[in-house]
Design a protein around this motif. Structure first.
Motif, PDB file in Angstrom:
ATOM      1  N   PRO A 188       0.835  -1.206   0.000  1.00  0.00           N
ATOM      2  CA  PRO A 188       0.000   0.000   0.000  1.00  0.00           C
ATOM      3  C   PRO A 188       0.863   1.247   0.000  1.00  0.00           C
ATOM      4  CG  PRO A 188      -0.069  -1.115   2.113  1.00  0.00           C
ATOM      5  CD  PRO A 188       0.647  -2.029   1.188  1.00  0.00           C
ATOM      6  N   CYS A 189       0.288   2.322  -0.511  1.00  0.00           N
ATOM      7  CA  CYS A 189       1.015   3.574  -0.605  1.00  0.00           C
ATOM      8  C   CYS A 189       0.795   4.385   0.678  1.00  0.00           C
ATOM      9  CB  CYS A 189       0.498   4.344  -1.814  1.00  0.00           C
ATOM     10  SG  CYS A 189       1.327   5.881  -2.155  1.00  0.00           S
ATOM     11  N   ASP A 190       1.847   5.015   1.168  1.00  0.00           N
ATOM     12  CA  ASP A 190       1.786   5.704   2.462  1.00  0.00           C
ATOM     13  C   ASP A 190       0.792   6.865   2.506  1.00  0.00           C
ATOM     14  OD1 ASP A 190       3.547   4.015   3.625  1.00  0.00           O
ATOM     15  OD2 ASP A 190       5.310   5.276   3.311  1.00  0.00           O
ATOM     16  N   ASP A 238      -1.282   7.934   0.312  1.00  0.00           N
ATOM     17  CA  ASP A 238      -2.504   7.837  -0.483  1.00  0.00           C
ATOM     18  C   ASP A 238      -3.079   6.435  -0.393  1.00  0.00           C
ATOM     19  OD1 ASP A 238      -4.496   7.870  -2.362  1.00  0.00           O
ATOM     20  OD2 ASP A 238      -3.339   8.999  -3.836  1.00  0.00           O
ATOM     21  N   ASP A 239      -4.192   6.319   0.307  1.00  0.00           N
ATOM     22  CA  ASP A 239      -4.767   4.997   0.550  1.00  0.00           C
ATOM     23  C   ASP A 239      -5.292   4.323  -0.709  1.00  0.00           C
ATOM     24  OD1 ASP A 239      -4.120   4.937   3.142  1.00  0.00           O
ATOM     25  OD2 ASP A 239      -6.150   5.127   3.944  1.00  0.00           O
ATOM     26  N   ARG A 240      -5.420   5.097  -1.787  1.00  0.00           N
ATOM     27  CA  ARG A 240      -5.866   4.463  -3.029  1.00  0.00           C
ATOM     28  C   ARG A 240      -4.707   3.768  -3.728  1.00  0.00           C
ATOM     29  NH1 ARG A 240      -7.740   9.800  -5.862  1.00  0.00           N
ATOM     30  NH2 ARG A 240      -5.669  10.258  -5.048  1.00  0.00           N
TER      31      ARG A 240
END
Lengths: 165, 165
Positions: B91-93, B95-97
DNA sequence: GACCTTTAATTCGAATTTGAATAACTCGCG
DNA sequence: CGCGAGTTATTCAAATTCGAATTAAAGGTC
């Protein structure tokens, strides 16, 4: 097999650009053909190759040789084109194994309708952006690469006349 | 949209040669990668692009931008690479998308094993057949075409160091 | 905060591609 | 003739591609 050295950054950049240009160009053309004629690029290729052959017909194997697909891929596409009424299969005279794919009247028409816009797109994306000198150099380089890859010189002329009717 | 004139036979021939060279080159590379590494060309592209990014990781969208596939195509290929253990999703830090694709240790190894032969093939089929002048001209022409197509300059360097461990 | 528009990524089905297997036929040779 | 090797084209299953629809979250506006 090896060639000793690797690639310089500049060589690698050129290679990537080549891949990118080929991909984007192909994508644009695919798009336009689909929109204006309901054809895929491979399908257009087949029609164009046929139109360039005497009587607008060619044996499967010959067609597969010049077109950009595998043998099985060609069988599939010819079937599609046949469904669309643009091409017809016909047994080969001297060789009972052979099948000849021939442009139909509708195939000629479709090609005459479609070719101008297609050619213009090729022109505006592949030819006119370059200076005449650049284009000449590009031609020379591609010929060299093609020869090295064993590609038969792509003798093709612009859209031919309708069927001899 | 139209550009007025058609294409001369010479221009058409160059275009066809371009398509042919691109197709055959791609096929050769595909073949070699499959044989020596069990990778497809798109998959190799993904690994190479990742290896070229800081920490060997990139967001999906950024990767899709530089790689030669569509977004959905990329999702598919990343899944394949993940199954092979060469890449990992994270997952991206901020940006939860977002999803980040990162080279694994095995991914780095695979690339280090595979890159030399691949690069040699590119070199022997795309670089050495040309004279230095021809290559320079080719680079210029491709850059022009690429710029015209809106392709971002392909700044890529040769294989980077292993992960910072 | 609720709402709407935009962006990120995946999933889905349909179309296409590939190589391997198959079927039908040609050709040369004994 | 009849056999065996090579050709021609198609079919099949599996993998891949694409775009449209979907889900989830960000960002701006009131």
């Amino acid at each position: 097999m090896a060639d000793g050295k690797g690639l310089t950054d500049r060589e690698l950049r050129t290679w990537r650009t080549f891949l990118g240009v080929a991909t984007v160009l192909n994508h644009r053309i695919e798009q336009q053909l689909k929109d204006t004629a309901g054809l895929s690029h491979p399908q257009y290729e087949v029609l164009a190759r046929l139109s360039n052959a005497p009587d607008g017909e060619l044996r499967m194997t010959e067609l597969a040789g010049v077109a950009l697909t595998s043998k099985s891929g060609l069988s599939y596409q010819i079937t599609q084109l046949e469904k669309a009424g643009l091409v017809q299969r016909r047994p080969c005279d001297n060789d009972d194994r052979g099948i000849i794919a021939a442009l139909t009247e509708a195939g000629w028409s479709k090609l005459r309708e479609t070719a101008p816009a297609h050619v213009n797109l090729v022109r505006s994306t592949f030819v006119t952006p370059l200076t005449p000198d650049q284009f000449t150099h590009l031609t020379a380089a591609l010929d060299t690469l093609g020869a090295h890859l064993g590609i038969t010189p792509q003798t093709i002329t612009a859209l031919r006349e309708p069927p001899p009717t």
